[in-house]
Design a protein around this motif. Structure first.
Motif, PDB file in Angstrom:
ATOM      1  N   LEU A  58       0.991  -1.059  -0.020  1.00  0.00           N
ATOM      2  CA  LEU A  58      -0.140  -0.011   0.060  1.00  0.00           C
ATOM      3  C   LEU A  58       1.167   1.159  -0.017  1.00  0.00           C
ATOM      4  CD1 LEU A  58      -3.065   0.806   0.012  1.00  0.00           C
ATOM      5  CD2 LEU A  58      -2.793   0.949   2.544  1.00  0.00           C
ATOM      6  N   LEU A  59       1.062   2.092  -1.044  1.00  0.00           N
ATOM      7  CA  LEU A  59       1.773   3.034  -1.255  1.00  0.00           C
ATOM      8  C   LEU A  59       1.153   4.432  -1.291  1.00  0.00           C
ATOM      9  CD1 LEU A  59       3.419   1.544  -4.420  1.00  0.00           C
ATOM     10  CD2 LEU A  59       4.575   1.464  -2.300  1.00  0.00           C
ATOM     11  N   PRO A  60       2.055   5.214  -0.809  1.00  0.00           N
ATOM     12  CA  PRO A  60       1.607   6.829  -0.609  1.00  0.00           C
ATOM     13  C   PRO A  60       1.388   7.303  -1.931  1.00  0.00           C
ATOM     14  CG  PRO A  60       3.829   6.558  -0.206  1.00  0.00           C
ATOM     15  CD  PRO A  60       3.519   5.166  -0.310  1.00  0.00           C
ATOM     16  N   ASN A  61       0.230   8.150  -2.123  1.00  0.00           N
ATOM     17  CA  ASN A  61      -0.006   8.648  -3.224  1.00  0.00           C
ATOM     18  C   ASN A  61      -0.014  10.404  -3.218  1.00  0.00           C
ATOM     19  OD1 ASN A  61      -1.225   9.439  -5.958  1.00  0.00           O
ATOM     20  ND2 ASN A  61      -2.903   8.602  -5.389  1.00  0.00           N
ATOM     21  N   LEU A  62       0.921  10.930  -4.050  1.00  0.00           N
ATOM     22  CA  LEU A  62       0.836  12.567  -4.026  1.00  0.00           C
ATOM     23  C   LEU A  62      -0.416  12.860  -4.689  1.00  0.00           C
ATOM     24  CD1 LEU A  62       4.593  13.166  -5.171  1.00  0.00           C
ATOM     25  CD2 LEU A  62       3.658  13.419  -2.911  1.00  0.00           C
ATOM     26  N   ASN A  63      -1.222  12.103  -5.239  1.00  0.00           N
ATOM     27  CA  ASN A  63      -2.348  12.757  -5.974  1.00  0.00           C
ATOM     28  C   ASN A  63      -3.752  12.267  -5.179  1.00  0.00           C
ATOM     29  OD1 ASN A  63      -1.109  14.339  -8.125  1.00  0.00           O
ATOM     30  ND2 ASN A  63      -1.039  12.600  -9.184  1.00  0.00           N
ATOM     31  N   GLY A  64      -3.520  11.667  -3.814  1.00  0.00           N
ATOM     32  CA  GLY A  64      -4.911  11.260  -3.387  1.00  0.00           C
ATOM     33  C   GLY A  64      -4.471  10.193  -2.425  1.00  0.00           C
ATOM     34  N   ALA A  65      -5.710   9.266  -2.362  1.00  0.00           N
ATOM     35  CA  ALA A  65      -5.569   7.998  -1.624  1.00  0.00           C
ATOM     36  C   ALA A  65      -4.485   7.082  -1.949  1.00  0.00           C
ATOM     37  CB  ALA A  65      -7.017   7.291  -1.594  1.00  0.00           C
ATOM     38  N   PRO A  66      -4.042   6.325  -0.916  1.00  0.00           N
ATOM     39  CA  PRO A  66      -3.004   5.446  -1.096  1.00  0.00           C
ATOM     40  C   PRO A  66      -3.307   4.568  -2.314  1.00  0.00           C
ATOM     41  CG  PRO A  66      -3.490   5.456   1.188  1.00  0.00           C
ATOM     42  CD  PRO A  66      -4.530   6.250   0.598  1.00  0.00           C
ATOM     43  N   VAL A  67      -1.974   4.032  -2.898  1.00  0.00           N
ATOM     44  CA  VAL A  67      -2.075   3.100  -4.048  1.00  0.00           C
ATOM     45  C   VAL A  67      -2.091   1.649  -3.705  1.00  0.00           C
ATOM     46  CG1 VAL A  67      -1.232   2.611  -6.405  1.00  0.00           C
ATOM     47  CG2 VAL A  67      -1.417   4.864  -5.476  1.00  0.00           C
ATOM     48  N   PRO A  68      -2.988   0.719  -3.735  1.00  0.00           N
ATOM     49  CA  PRO A  68      -2.481  -0.832  -3.619  1.00  0.00           C
ATOM     50  C   PRO A  68      -1.676  -1.227  -4.810  1.00  0.00           C
ATOM     51  CG  PRO A  68      -4.801  -0.534  -4.140  1.00  0.00           C
ATOM     52  CD  PRO A  68      -4.312   1.012  -4.077  1.00  0.00           C
TER      53      PRO A  68
END
Length: 195
Positions: A58-68
């Motif tokens: 589960l990666l942080p996302n500079l453009n919104g919700a975390p990215v699975p």
């Protein structure tokens, strides 16, 4: 033999020579095309192999919700590793937009990099990348052993790597999709396969 007959004979000789030259050139073009194999994304021999399962993240996302990333989500993901100082990466942004639109029913394009967020936020604004998940994760780059940029990894809906490689142009990016459709690790492997 009058001059008119001589001219007609000479023209026929010239036409026959031209036919022979065109035939020889066509043959040489065929030989050249046979030697020049399609060049897809340049395979990297490091990192997880094609067919390997991607660890769920589960990666942080500079453009919104975390990215699975990884896992059995049912949707494929194209993870595109880029840098703010890479001109080729920036030149491939239109190709990424096209791929996201054309393949949007089955594919999510995820941009990945590492470092401090400020230059990446500036690039997101300048290149209009707000529609893409954009993650900063050095662990992700180390997981795939990314050494050179731009690098892309195609992960299927079950979290399995289907294609990967260094991509320097639109054709190499698209070759990842073609290789995955054909069930091959790369387009180059088609040339190496016995006929």
């Amino acid at each position: 033999m009058n001059i008119l007959t001589f001219a007609v004979v000479a023209l026929w000789i010239v036409v026959m020579i031209l036919i022979a030259v065109v035939f020889a050139l066509a043959r040489q073009i065929g030989v050249l095309l046979e030697r020049v194999q399609p060049v897809g994304a340049m395979m990297a021999d490091k990192g997880p192999d094609i067919g390997a399962r991607v660890p769920e993240m589960l990666l942080p996302n500079l453009n919104g919700a975390p990215v699975p990333l990884g896992g059995a989500s049912g949707r494929s993901q194209l993870v595109f590793f880029l840098s703010t100082s890479c001109p080729i990466c920036k030149a491939l942004v239109p190709a990424l937009r096209t791929a996201a639109r054309a393949e949007g029913d089955w594919l999510d394009v995820v941009l990945a990099s590492d470092g401090k967020p400020e230059p990446h936020l500036a690039m997101i604004g300048k290149e209009r990348l707000q529609d893409f998940p954009y993650t900063l994760s050095s662990d992700l780059g180390m997981t795939f052993k990314v050494a050179k940029l731009p690098f892309a990894v195609l992960i299927d809906g079950n979290g399995v790597i289907r294609a990967k490689g260094l991509v320097n142009n639109r054709e190499q990016l698209e070759s990842l999709f073609h290789a995955a459709e054909l069930g091959r690790p790369s387009i180059q492997s088609l040339a190496a396969a016995p006929a």
